[in-house]
Design a protein around this motif. Sequence first.
Motif, PDB file in Angstrom:
ATOM      1  N   ARG A  79       0.825  -1.201   0.000  1.00 44.11           N
ATOM      2  CA  ARG A  79       0.000   0.000   0.000  1.00 44.11           C
ATOM      3  C   ARG A  79       0.863   1.256   0.000  1.00 44.11           C
ATOM      4  N   THR A  80       0.332   2.316  -0.586  1.00 46.54           N
ATOM      5  CA  THR A  80       0.975   3.628  -0.567  1.00 46.54           C
ATOM      6  C   THR A  80      -0.017   4.654  -0.035  1.00 46.54           C
ATOM      7  N   THR A  81       0.498   5.728   0.545  1.00 45.76           N
ATOM      8  CA  THR A  81      -0.373   6.778   1.088  1.00 45.76           C
ATOM      9  C   THR A  81      -1.124   7.492  -0.027  1.00 45.76           C
ATOM     10  N   ARG A  82      -0.410   7.833  -1.098  1.00 46.68           N
ATOM     11  CA  ARG A  82      -1.030   8.468  -2.260  1.00 46.68           C
ATOM     12  C   ARG A  82      -1.386   7.398  -3.284  1.00 46.68           C
ATOM     13  N   ILE A  83      -2.574   7.493  -3.866  1.00 44.65           N
ATOM     14  CA  ILE A  83      -3.022   6.510  -4.856  1.00 44.65           C
ATOM     15  C   ILE A  83      -2.035   6.421  -6.013  1.00 44.65           C
ATOM     16  N   GLU A  84      -1.559   7.578  -6.460  1.00 43.01           N
ATOM     17  CA  GLU A  84      -0.662   7.603  -7.614  1.00 43.01           C
ATOM     18  C   GLU A  84       0.641   6.836  -7.354  1.00 43.01           C
ATOM     19  N   ASP A  85       1.079   6.815  -6.110  1.00 46.04           N
ATOM     20  CA  ASP A  85       2.350   6.170  -5.797  1.00 46.04           C
ATOM     21  C   ASP A  85       2.316   4.659  -5.973  1.00 46.04           C
ATOM     22  N   SER A  86       1.129   4.068  -6.019  1.00 45.87           N
ATOM     23  CA  SER A  86       1.050   2.638  -6.303  1.00 45.87           C
ATOM     24  C   SER A  86       1.603   2.338  -7.694  1.00 45.87           C
ATOM     25  N   ALA A  87       1.521   3.327  -8.584  1.00 47.68           N
ATOM     26  CA  ALA A  87       2.117   3.202  -9.927  1.00 47.68           C
ATOM     27  C   ALA A  87       3.542   3.736  -9.939  1.00 47.68           C
ATOM     28  N   TYR A  88       3.753   4.913  -9.365  1.00 49.60           N
ATOM     29  CA  TYR A  88       5.068   5.551  -9.425  1.00 49.60           C
ATOM     30  C   TYR A  88       6.144   4.718  -8.729  1.00 49.60           C
ATOM     31  N   SER A  89       5.771   3.982  -7.687  1.00 43.75           N
ATOM     32  CA  SER A  89       6.755   3.190  -6.949  1.00 43.75           C
ATOM     33  C   SER A  89       7.233   1.975  -7.745  1.00 43.75           C
ATOM     34  N   LEU A  90       6.578   1.696  -8.879  1.00 45.32           N
ATOM     35  CA  LEU A  90       6.940   0.541  -9.699  1.00 45.32           C
ATOM     36  C   LEU A  90       7.776   0.908 -10.923  1.00 45.32           C
ATOM     37  N   LEU A  91       8.039   2.190 -11.117  1.00 40.89           N
ATOM     38  CA  LEU A  91       8.714   2.623 -12.347  1.00 40.89           C
ATOM     39  C   LEU A  91      10.052   1.913 -12.548  1.00 40.89           C
ATOM     40  N   GLY A  92      10.884   1.928 -11.530  1.00 41.88           N
ATOM     41  CA  GLY A  92      12.198   1.310 -11.659  1.00 41.88           C
ATOM     42  C   GLY A  92      12.127  -0.192 -11.807  1.00 41.88           C
ATOM     43  N   ILE A  93      11.238  -0.814 -11.055  1.00 38.92           N
ATOM     44  CA  ILE A  93      11.095  -2.271 -11.111  1.00 38.92           C
ATOM     45  C   ILE A  93      10.683  -2.720 -12.501  1.00 38.92           C
ATOM     46  N   LEU A  94       9.837  -1.918 -13.153  1.00 35.19           N
ATOM     47  CA  LEU A  94       9.331  -2.264 -14.485  1.00 35.19           C
ATOM     48  C   LEU A  94      10.135  -1.622 -15.609  1.00 35.19           C
TER      49      LEU A  94
END
Length: 264
Positions: free
Chosen positions: A215-230
């Motif tokens: 989970r992330t505090t901001r909804i958008e961060d659920s996507a942004y936190s995956l940028l490097g992994i993907l």
Amino acid sequence: MRLINTTSYFLEEFFGDNTPNYAILSHTWGAEEVSYQEWIYAHNQGIARWGWVRIEEEVDRIKAKSGYKKILNACQQARSASHQWIWVDTNCIDKSSSSEMSEAINSMFNWYQKAKVCYAYLADVPSMNEQVATSRQSAFRSSRWFTRGWTLQELIAPAYLDFYSLDWNFIASRESLAQCVKSVTGVPTSCLGSNPFQSRRHSIAAKLSWASKRRTTRIEDSAYSLLGILNVHMTLLYGEGENAFLRLQGEIIKRSADQSLLAW
């Protein structure tokens, strides 16, 4: 990137090949984190530039924060291991600058990957040894650190990662706890060693499954936190809500023929 000198506590900016070796901190955010502006104010850095009048009561307020003490302890740990520099996300990024935030988030996986060592600070885990950490009901297994979106890339990217308890006592290395971490996170042990490129071999669907319960505090961060992994780069648009994940899917489709994405 901006780094903290672990002796003077001053912040200094580096670019490209001029960036020195550094340690890096992984942690979960609390209520008393210290911002970039607060850090340079407390350390009398850039006062003339910003036109600030340094008030000792304000300095004392900043230094009393738990987030401030966390950074000092991280600096002390790095310094004891002969690391002159360390990166911490709370005070090394000027979050008042949207362009700097975008650059930092798109670069973060790479920054963790290039760090000499990552200290994973578990603020809700008391001192324990490796044997206790792997026990079925251990506080290590239930740490909040394993539930947050941003810490997934921080678990995978570094070549070396060490876990530390609430009082900064060493628990164990990621490598020695690989089987335990796998059972908690679902991330395969091949991604939990010193080879930072192993995660590239796994499908997009597999990587998304590792993140699905985080989970992330901001909804958008659920996507942004995956940028490097993907291995994706995209602009940040805080306020777009769930559309961030749709944009992320679009960027993946542009760059990859991996059809496992369709499972999501």
